[in-house]
Design an enzyme around this catalytic site. Structure first.
Site, PDB file in Angstrom:
ATOM      1  N   ASP A 172       0.802  -1.225   0.000  1.00 52.23           N
ATOM      2  CA  ASP A 172       0.000   0.000   0.000  1.00 52.23           C
ATOM      3  C   ASP A 172       0.832   1.271   0.000  1.00 52.23           C
ATOM      4  OD1 ASP A 172       0.762  -0.738   2.732  1.00 52.23           O
ATOM      5  OD2 ASP A 172      -0.379   1.011   3.328  1.00 52.23           O
ATOM      6  N   HIS A 202       9.087  -1.415  -2.280  1.00 59.06           N
ATOM      7  CA  HIS A 202       9.801  -0.433  -1.462  1.00 59.06           C
ATOM      8  C   HIS A 202      11.093   0.033  -2.129  1.00 59.06           C
ATOM      9  CE1 HIS A 202       7.758  -1.516   2.656  1.00 59.06           C
ATOM     10  NE2 HIS A 202       6.913  -1.108   1.722  1.00 59.06           N
ATOM     11  N   TYR A 270      10.948   4.710   0.634  1.00 56.72           N
ATOM     12  CA  TYR A 270      11.827   3.742   1.289  1.00 56.72           C
ATOM     13  C   TYR A 270      13.246   3.760   0.726  1.00 56.72           C
ATOM     14  CZ  TYR A 270       8.219   1.536   4.125  1.00 56.72           C
ATOM     15  OH  TYR A 270       7.251   1.290   5.062  1.00 56.72           O
TER      16      TYR A 270
END
Length: 447
Positions: A172, A202, A270
């Protein structure tokens, strides 16, 4: 034409995210009708607290839905259409160790990135494979929508070890970032944007974003992100409806420094852990990490509210809210159930989606989703910068799965060392030995 009513199993019924999924399912009953909702967890007491509140919510809002909460696999996995899986093997207590052990050695400790993510992956693989096996035994026509972390390692494990399973791995985080993008642009919904994106979970980049009329939105977004990251205008002006947790506010702001590495794209947040690992260590408190924040706030608040609802037997003034990722998973389930051909970012085998990249890599790209699952959209060739970074990270993920499968200490050491968060092989070995000690209950024996 009426839509077929679905039977849903939430695997990880004791998760703090489960109430948000329930609420989102209830908000979408007109588009995704449900006849039965089940919870499954191996922690009966933890799940029961969520289940007791859910029972109250369902009685008030959808009394026709049959509800079951169980720790028995056969009862849980029989007669279901979808498994929505978000398990956390070892719970937040083990996440705390994932984060704090690397910090002892000056290495970032994070839930899904670097050594913490690798440790969590080694715990998650067996748990997710067990869920797949139960599903195939008791409801072989069902689909699993898996968002158990670390999604990249779990996705590689399912590709390698359960290649024919009806499972789609999702995350998500891009949804959360796209919601921020639409706030920057002043759009009503992130669905007003059509995006092109490539990467690993990520570990990815947006390359093109357009509105419904085909207008290129990238120039405005790139200018904003280069100065402010993904902090929204309302947050900058102090007018945001909800206060963002300090650790997330820092993360959204840090995105601008990540974007500077390639100003032609927009990065996943990330990537900061790989581009600026020393900064992340300096910004971390080795005595109080993100796991502590979650246990003190989200976990505490969720269970307190669920217990309150169960005690007063009404959810009329409940403080529980539907989560962003719950929206995403309902869209995905609906696309499969009713063949709606939704366009979504998913984690899938590459197989040419990124032309100049490993065919067997699990990549995150836009897909069209229908009754047969996900059909990846080709993103073409990618630049050398991203390709080099992704090849290194894919090697980490594949080595972790090989280490789990073979019980190989050597391969897990190699995986840790290969992560861009790691300074050298000696530190990687020291961290690995500490992680083995605390994960004896969860990891296969390594030799």
């Amino acid at each position: 034409m009426s839509l077929k009513e679905q039977s849903i199993l939430v695997a990880g019924g004791g998760s703090t995210f489960t109430p948000g999924i329930v609420l989102m399912l209830l908000e979408n009953l007109d588009k995704f009708p449900i006849r039965q909702l089940k919870f499954y967890d191996n922690d009966k007491e933890r799940q029961q607290q969520i289940a007791d509140a859910t029972e109250v919510i369902l009685k008030e809002r959808a009394p026709h839905i049959k509800f079951v909460a169980t720790t028995d696999p056969e009862e849980a996995f029989s007669d279901i259409d979808f498994v929505m899986a978000h398990i956390r093997v070892g719970k937040y207590a083990m996440r705390e160790k994932d984060e704090k052990i690397p910090l002892k050695y000056g290495v970032i400790g994070q839930e899904t990135c670097g050594p913490g993510g690798i440790a969590y992956g080694m715990r998650s693989i067996g748990g997710v494979l067990e869920l797949i096996d139960y599903m195939e035994q008791y409801s072989p026509e069902a689909w699993m929508l898996n968002y158990s972390n670390p999604a990249a390692i779990v996705a590689e494990a399912t590709r390698k070890l359960r290649p024919n399973s009806k499972i789609i791995n999702i995350c998500d985080m891009p949804v959360g970032i796209e919601n921020r993008m639409k706030d920057v642009l002043g759009l009503e919904s992130r669905k007003d944007m059509t995006v092109k994106y490539y990467g690993l979970n990520h570990f990815g980049w947006w390359t093109d974003i357009r509105d419904r009329d085909g207008k290129d939105l990238m120039p405005e977004l790139k200018e904003w992100v280069s100065k402010n990251g993904y902090i929204t205008p309302d947050e900058l002006n102090g007018a945001a409806e909800e206060e963002v947790e300090p650790s997330w506010f820092y993360t959204f702001g840090k995105a601008k420094e990540v974007q500077w590495l390639d100003p032609d794209t927009l990065p996943n947040t990330y990537l900061k852990y790989y581009f600026y690992p020393q900064d992340e260590v300096e910004h971390s408190d080795p005595e109080h990490t993100r796991a502590n924040e979650v246990m003190e706030h989200r976990e505490k608040n969720t269970f307190t509210e669920c217990n309150r609802i169960a005690n007063i037997q009404t959810a009329e003034d409940a403080k529980l809210e539907a989560d962003e990722h719950a929206t995403y998973i309902v869209d995905l389930a609906r696309a499969i159930a009713y063949n709606s051909k939704e366009r979504m970012l998913l984690i899938v085998p590459n197989k040419g989606a990124i032309v100049n990249f490993d065919e067997d890599a699990m990549v995150e790209v836009p897909c069209i989703v229908g009754s047969q699952g996900a059909e990846p959209l080709t993103q073409g060739e990618i630049p050398r910068f991203q390709k080099g970074l992704m090849e290194q990270q894919v090697a980490v993920e594949k080595l972790v799965v090989e280490a789990w499968t073979e019980g190989s200490y050597q391969k897990l050491w190699q995986a840790l060392f290969l992560s861009k968060t790691m300074p050298n092989a000696r530190v990687a070995k020291q961290i690995l030995d500490d992680l083995i000690e605390v994960n004896k209950e969860y990891w296969p024996e390594l030799t």
